[in-house]
Design a protein around this motif. Structure first.
Motif, PDB file in Angstrom:
ATOM      1  N   ARG A 367       0.404 -12.669   4.707  1.00 34.49           N
ATOM      2  CA  ARG A 367      -0.325 -12.713   3.441  1.00 34.49           C
ATOM      3  C   ARG A 367      -1.730 -12.155   3.570  1.00 34.49           C
ATOM      4  O   ARG A 367      -2.228 -11.491   2.667  1.00 34.49           O
ATOM      5  N   ALA A 368      -2.385 -12.408   4.690  1.00 39.50           N
ATOM      6  CA  ALA A 368      -3.771 -11.972   4.841  1.00 39.50           C
ATOM      7  C   ALA A 368      -3.894 -10.468   5.031  1.00 39.50           C
ATOM      8  O   ALA A 368      -4.866  -9.851   4.588  1.00 39.50           O
ATOM      9  N   SER A 369      -2.912  -9.849   5.680  1.00 40.91           N
ATOM     10  CA  SER A 369      -3.000  -8.415   5.961  1.00 40.91           C
ATOM     11  C   SER A 369      -2.314  -7.568   4.906  1.00 40.91           C
ATOM     12  O   SER A 369      -2.747  -6.463   4.601  1.00 40.91           O
ATOM     13  N   GLY A 370      -1.236  -8.064   4.318  1.00 39.96           N
ATOM     14  CA  GLY A 370      -0.489  -7.275   3.333  1.00 39.96           C
ATOM     15  C   GLY A 370       0.386  -6.239   4.016  1.00 39.96           C
ATOM     16  O   GLY A 370       0.007  -5.644   5.018  1.00 39.96           O
ATOM     17  N   GLY A 371       1.559  -6.000   3.468  1.00 39.12           N
ATOM     18  CA  GLY A 371       2.465  -5.012   4.031  1.00 39.12           C
ATOM     19  C   GLY A 371       2.176  -3.623   3.495  1.00 39.12           C
ATOM     20  O   GLY A 371       1.308  -3.439   2.640  1.00 39.12           O
ATOM     21  N   PRO A 372       2.894  -2.609   3.977  1.00 43.30           N
ATOM     22  CA  PRO A 372       2.688  -1.227   3.527  1.00 43.30           C
ATOM     23  C   PRO A 372       2.843  -1.061   2.020  1.00 43.30           C
ATOM     24  O   PRO A 372       2.072  -0.338   1.388  1.00 43.30           O
ATOM     25  N   ALA A 373       3.828  -1.735   1.435  1.00 41.13           N
ATOM     26  CA  ALA A 373       4.052  -1.599  -0.005  1.00 41.13           C
ATOM     27  C   ALA A 373       2.892  -2.187  -0.793  1.00 41.13           C
ATOM     28  O   ALA A 373       2.446  -1.612  -1.789  1.00 41.13           O
ATOM     29  N   GLU A 374       2.389  -3.326  -0.349  1.00 39.79           N
ATOM     30  CA  GLU A 374       1.257  -3.950  -1.030  1.00 39.79           C
ATOM     31  C   GLU A 374       0.019  -3.076  -0.932  1.00 39.79           C
ATOM     32  O   GLU A 374      -0.758  -2.956  -1.879  1.00 39.79           O
ATOM     33  N   GLN A 375      -0.160  -2.430   0.210  1.00 40.66           N
ATOM     34  CA  GLN A 375      -1.305  -1.537   0.383  1.00 40.66           C
ATOM     35  C   GLN A 375      -1.186  -0.292  -0.498  1.00 40.66           C
ATOM     36  O   GLN A 375      -2.171   0.192  -1.048  1.00 40.66           O
ATOM     37  N   ALA A 376       0.045   0.222  -0.647  1.00 42.34           N
ATOM     38  CA  ALA A 376       0.254   1.379  -1.517  1.00 42.34           C
ATOM     39  C   ALA A 376      -0.026   1.018  -2.966  1.00 42.34           C
ATOM     40  O   ALA A 376      -0.631   1.800  -3.714  1.00 42.34           O
ATOM     41  N   PHE A 377       0.398  -0.169  -3.380  1.00 42.51           N
ATOM     42  CA  PHE A 377       0.131  -0.624  -4.747  1.00 42.51           C
ATOM     43  C   PHE A 377      -1.376  -0.763  -4.971  1.00 42.51           C
ATOM     44  O   PHE A 377      -1.905  -0.369  -6.019  1.00 42.51           O
TER      45      PHE A 377
END
Length: 464
Positions: A367-377
């Motif tokens: 949750r703290a770092s975020g995955g690739p998809a969350e970063q793209a969004f």
């Protein structure tokens, strides 16, 4: 046009170029003969002139139908939301098996058990709804309206800016020999190009999230409504890299989903304030117009695929101003407080699970770092939903629980004015004192206002 002038490539006697233009523009498009003369003057590979007689009517009809559908924003305004949903569905298609009855039963049992365990550690009420198990496509369908709500202000601004940039850049990109007057018929589609591009990008980003999310509230917001939901195929992939039994992973994630939903129902103001912070940020969106114009120079208006390729991974959101930054800070604080509370409550409820400590650490890092998809969004709309201060928030709730008990902790969530601040995360021990002082000040102000309204501060007695 006479039969002699028809292009030989047409099997049914129709001119494929004329048919293509009719599909694109109806009766308002450019003259086919002018287009043909311009196309014949274009040099193909090796300098061979383009031969319009080679147009295949069936292939051209299919291509134009697809192109026209992509360029049309319909009645939804400047953003093609139907295309966004279609792109999201396509992004999750493939390895997205339908959820079988056995998986649904496992999810239902995990969520029921989670509610029972949570009853023993929190005074928030059970959700009281039947849990659901979704495929990735079902998650997309269930959440798309909320993604629209979250991103519409950004999407509208981006759409208009992109369309204007493309419309401005295109005349200078026409190949030699093509008459610039042909652009007149393209104007309606050019105005929709920005909406098409953003629709494709947003749909792709939501689809990518659909491959990663584990539940309906996994990103910290109830984007799937007030339903308890898990995504079994994603949970299975998430568990592949962990040495933890599948049932323990499922129960732990069910605890997190149920805890978040309890909190949103326990504190109706919370969801309102989260979305208000998003809307305040979005209202001040400013775009990097120079970046958009540079990107627009590379767009081939006759190649829909180039729309997505050119803007893929690019961010054209300008740095936030002071008002926006305040909204983002508030959003980050709220998300951290929610995730910190969930972390503490679930850690206590999950004690029967042997793997709970390892799962807690894994989920907090995720949750703290975020995955690739969350970063793209986040790059696409300039909005991050990561709780960077999660550990500080968890430490705050642990202190409050230890010092004042569960009832005091849950009572904080009933009152937005008692929401912990950034200062409280840094100094949890001082929260209760600061809160008492603020409450006393508010009560004193209320008393003075009441006296004023009741005439308690009347005129002083006159002398003599």
């Amino acid at each position: 046009m006479s039969n002699d002038a028809r292009t030989p490539g047409s099997d049914d006697g129709r001119d494929p170029l004329e048919e293509m233009l009719r599909q694109l523009f109806g009766g308002q498009g450019p003259d086919p003969d002018e287009v043909r003369r311009a196309m014949e003057g274009l040099g193909g590979p090796g300098g061979v002139p383009f031969d319009p007689s080679q147009l295949n009517p069936a292939m051209m009809q299919q291509a134009m139908a697809q192109f026209q559908a992509m360029m049309s924003s319909g009645s939804d305004g400047p953003v093609n939301w139907a295309l966004a949903k279609q792109a999201a569905r396509q992004a999750v298609a493939g390895e997205d098996p339908a959820v079988g009855s056995f998986a649904r039963r496992e999810v239902d049992e995990a969520l029921r058990l989670a509610e029972l365990w949570l009853d023993g550690v929190t005074q928030t009420e059970p959700v009281g709804s039947v849990g659901v198990a979704w495929s990735r496509a079902e998650w997309v369908e269930a959440t798309m309206d909320q993604w629209r709500r979250l991103t519409e202000p950004v999407a509208v601004s981006m759409s208009r800016a992109m369309s204007a940039a493309i419309e401005q850049q295109l005349p200078g990109q026409l190949p030699e020999g093509m008459d610039a007057s042909l652009l007149g018929g393209l104007q309606p589609m050019l105005k929709n190009m920005g909406g098409t591009m953003f629709g494709l990008q947003l749909g792709g980003a939501v689809g990518a999230l659909g491959k990663e999310v584990l539940s309906g509230t996994d990103i910290g917001l109830p984007v799937a409504g007030h339903r308890l939901a898990l995504v079994p195929v994603n949970i299975e992939e998430f568990g592949d890299g962990l040495s933890v039994p599948d049932d323990q992973i499922r129960i732990y994630l069910a605890l997190r989903e149920a805890a978040r939903m309890r909190l949103f129902l326990h504190s109706p103001w919370l969801e309102r304030d989260l979305y208000a912070a998003v809307e305040q940020y979005a209202a001040g969106i400013r775009l990097d117009t120079e970046g958009i114009e540079r990107a627009a120079q590379s767009v081939d208006p006759m190649d829909p695929g180039s729309l997505q390729a050119v803007f893929d991974g690019a961010s054209f959101i300008a740095a936030p101003d002071a008002t926006q930054q305040a909204a983002l800070d508030q959003l980050e604080l709220l998300v951290a407080l929610v995730e910190g509370w969930v972390d503490v409550v679930v850690a206590e409820a999950a004690r029967p699970l042997e793997s709970a400590p390892a799962l807690r650490e894994t989920m907090n890092r995720r949750r703290a770092s975020g995955g690739p998809a969350e970063q793209a969004f986040a790059a696409l709309v300039g909005l991050e939903l990561r709780p960077r201060r999660l550990r500080e928030a968890a430490a705050f709730w642990e202190h409050v629980t230890a010092e004042h008990g569960t009832e005091y902790r849950e009572e904080i969530w009933r009152h937005p004015e008692r929401q912990p601040t950034a200062e409280d995360l840094e100094d949890p021990a001082g929260y209760a004192g600061r809160r008492s002082a603020a409450d006393a000040s508010a009560e004193s102000l209320d008393d003075e206002l009441r006296k004023l309204l009741e005439g308690g501060f009347g005129d002083a007695p006159r002398e003599g």
